[in-house]
Structures are given as structure tokens and as C-alpha cells.
Design a protein around this motif. Sequence first.
Motif, short mmCIF file in Angstrom:
data_model
loop_
_atom_site.label_atom_id
_atom_site.label_comp_id
_atom_site.label_asym_id
_atom_site.label_seq_id
_atom_site.Cartn_x
_atom_site.Cartn_y
_atom_site.Cartn_z
N SER A 29 -22.53 -78.19 17.29
CA SER A 29 -21.79 -78.48 16.06
C SER A 29 -20.64 -79.45 16.24
O SER A 29 -20.16 -80.04 15.27
CB SER A 29 -21.24 -77.18 15.48
N GLY A 30 -20.14 -79.60 17.48
CA GLY A 30 -18.97 -80.43 17.69
C GLY A 30 -17.67 -79.68 17.51
O GLY A 30 -16.59 -80.23 17.72
N GLN A 31 -17.74 -78.41 17.11
CA GLN A 31 -16.56 -77.57 16.94
C GLN A 31 -16.79 -76.23 17.63
O GLN A 31 -17.93 -75.79 17.79
CB GLN A 31 -16.26 -77.34 15.45
N THR A 32 -15.71 -75.57 18.01
CA THR A 32 -15.83 -74.26 18.65
C THR A 32 -16.35 -73.24 17.65
O THR A 32 -15.87 -73.17 16.51
CB THR A 32 -14.46 -73.80 19.20
N ILE A 33 -17.34 -72.46 18.07
CA ILE A 33 -17.87 -71.38 17.24
C ILE A 33 -17.20 -70.09 17.70
O ILE A 33 -17.26 -69.72 18.87
CB ILE A 33 -19.40 -71.28 17.37
N THR A 34 -16.56 -69.42 16.76
CA THR A 34 -15.73 -68.26 17.09
C THR A 34 -16.55 -66.99 17.25
O THR A 34 -17.42 -66.68 16.43
CB THR A 34 -14.66 -68.04 15.99
N ALA A 35 -16.26 -66.27 18.32
CA ALA A 35 -16.93 -64.99 18.59
C ALA A 35 -16.37 -63.89 17.68
O ALA A 35 -15.27 -64.04 17.13
CB ALA A 35 -16.74 -64.62 20.06
N PRO A 36 -17.11 -62.79 17.52
CA PRO A 36 -18.41 -62.53 18.16
C PRO A 36 -19.54 -63.31 17.50
O PRO A 36 -19.54 -63.52 16.29
CB PRO A 36 -18.60 -61.02 17.96
N ILE A 37 -20.50 -63.72 18.32
CA ILE A 37 -21.68 -64.44 17.85
C ILE A 37 -22.89 -63.56 18.12
O ILE A 37 -23.10 -63.11 19.25
CB ILE A 37 -21.85 -65.79 18.58
N TYR A 38 -23.68 -63.30 17.08
CA TYR A 38 -24.84 -62.43 17.23
C TYR A 38 -26.10 -63.14 16.72
O TYR A 38 -26.07 -63.82 15.69
CB TYR A 38 -24.67 -61.13 16.45
N VAL A 39 -27.19 -62.94 17.45
CA VAL A 39 -28.51 -63.39 17.01
C VAL A 39 -29.34 -62.13 16.74
O VAL A 39 -29.49 -61.27 17.62
CB VAL A 39 -29.21 -64.26 18.07
N ARG B 179 -39.51 -62.29 16.23
CA ARG B 179 -39.08 -63.36 15.34
C ARG B 179 -37.56 -63.33 15.20
O ARG B 179 -36.98 -62.26 14.99
CB ARG B 179 -39.71 -63.22 13.95
N LEU B 180 -36.95 -64.50 15.32
CA LEU B 180 -35.52 -64.62 15.06
C LEU B 180 -35.30 -64.48 13.56
O LEU B 180 -36.02 -65.08 12.76
CB LEU B 180 -35.00 -65.97 15.55
N MET B 181 -34.27 -63.70 13.17
CA MET B 181 -34.05 -63.43 11.76
C MET B 181 -32.83 -64.16 11.20
O MET B 181 -32.92 -64.83 10.19
CB MET B 181 -33.90 -61.92 11.54
N PHE B 182 -31.67 -64.02 11.87
CA PHE B 182 -30.48 -64.73 11.40
C PHE B 182 -29.38 -64.65 12.45
O PHE B 182 -29.49 -63.92 13.45
CB PHE B 182 -29.98 -64.18 10.06
N VAL B 183 -28.33 -65.43 12.23
CA VAL B 183 -27.19 -65.51 13.14
C VAL B 183 -25.92 -65.20 12.36
O VAL B 183 -25.79 -65.57 11.18
CB VAL B 183 -27.09 -66.92 13.78
N THR B 184 -24.97 -64.53 13.02
CA THR B 184 -23.64 -64.34 12.43
C THR B 184 -22.59 -64.75 13.46
O THR B 184 -22.83 -64.68 14.67
CB THR B 184 -23.38 -62.88 12.01
N TYR B 185 -21.44 -65.19 12.96
CA TYR B 185 -20.29 -65.49 13.83
C TYR B 185 -19.03 -65.29 13.00
O TYR B 185 -19.08 -65.17 11.77
CB TYR B 185 -20.37 -66.92 14.38
N ALA B 186 -17.88 -65.23 13.67
CA ALA B 186 -16.61 -65.01 12.96
C ALA B 186 -16.19 -66.29 12.27
O ALA B 186 -16.06 -67.33 12.91
CB ALA B 186 -15.54 -64.55 13.95
N HIS B 187 -15.99 -66.21 10.96
CA HIS B 187 -15.57 -67.38 10.19
C HIS B 187 -14.04 -67.44 10.11
O HIS B 187 -13.38 -66.42 10.09
CB HIS B 187 -16.15 -67.33 8.78
#
Length: 229
Positions: free
Chosen positions: A168-178, A221-229
Motif C-alpha cells: 500500500s505504501g503506508q503502514t498497516i496498523t495491527a492487529p491484522i487478521y486474515v 478459501r480466504l474470506m476477508f481481512v481486518t486491520y486497525a483503522h
Amino acid sequence: MKKKKQIIAAVLVLIAAVAAVLIFTRKNETESNPESVNVADIQIDASAGGISVVSLENISGMYVEDGSDEVMSGIFAATFRNDSDSDLQYAKLVLTVGEEDYIFELSTVPAGSTVRAMEMNKKAFVSSKGEVTLKQENIAWFDEAPSMYSNMLKIIQRNNAIIIENISGQTITAPIYVYYKNYTDGMYIGGITYRAGTQENLAPGKSVALSAKHFDPDASRLMFVTYAH
């Protein structure tokens, strides 16, 4: 030479035994069908609208709903279909046959998809006598389709691992879940949805391998991703 042959024979027996366990646990097998229950006769309460019952059966194999993968026999399983136009986030369903209640929990079931879930208390189907009804205790739908954030993350699938790379070019904030589900023969297996994650922020261009015990690129199957906004 005789001792060497005995060792080789023992190893071959062990390999065969392991293979048998893998075959048995990889795919559950139908044990017996509650044939006297016609799914068309199941009375579906309005509160469970959008969910239909496709089939009922007793199966043998891995019990997946609690993540234990315990090998069992005589587990009551029901196949449900999401007939709505929305993705199902979670549902706790009660299938009542006569005076016996069977509990099923579903999660992350896309619109139009089918899922085979196992009874949450590990019950076997016993009797088909009496009225058969389906109702919900809790149900929630996604407000919008969940996302894989493919514009932010590149995902590489491996056995028991999911590798995510920040593009993305930017830091993705944890927690990150798949989040992912097991899937075979055109059907999701288990009401359970698994997740793999990291508690560390993911800097641009960096990648991390997430431990995913139940993930198989050929049967998940991968379903979705979440991360801290």
C-alpha cells in the motif's frame, strides 16, 4: 538382512497407518442419513428467513466446530444454504425435532453459498418423530461485503501458513487478521471461520508469514481481512 527387512516392513506399516488417518480426517464421511426427515417439511421460522436446510446426515470424521479436530463418529450435520442477497456474518440456529433441540452455529457464509455445519454439542441424530422446525437465537448480516483489501495486501497461500505483504505504501496498523474457511466439493465445511493474524504493524514493502494451522490452499478459501483503522 532379515532384521533390515523387518524394519522396512514396520516403516511401511507406519506410513500406511498415517495415510489412513489423513484420509479419514481430511474428508468426513456420511454414516447414516435421517431419511425419514423430509427437508421440504421443515418449518422455518420467519426469524431465520434467508436460511434454508439442504440436507441432514450423521457423519464420521473430524469435529471441526471447536477447532479441536477430534476424530468422532455419529455426529449430526446439517447443510444450510444462504438464500438471501446478503453475506451472513453469524447465526445461531436451533433445529428442533420433536422435543429434541440441535444447535448449529454458522459464520461467514456468502450469499448463495452452502455450508455443512456440525451440531455444537456433538449430538447424533436420534429420532425423526414429531414436528421439525428451524429458528434462530442470534443472527447478523454484513452491512457490506467484507474485503480482502487486495489494493493494500498481496497474499501468498501455503500449507498451514498465509504470507501477507504490504503493497500500500503506508503502514498497516495491527492487529491484522486474515479469515478463512475450509471448502470442498462446492461447499464450505464447518460453521467455524478460522483466522490467522499478527499483532505487529506492517510497514510498506514488508511481509510476514502468519501461522494458519487449518489452512490448505487446495481445500480452503480466504474470506476477508481486518486491520486497525
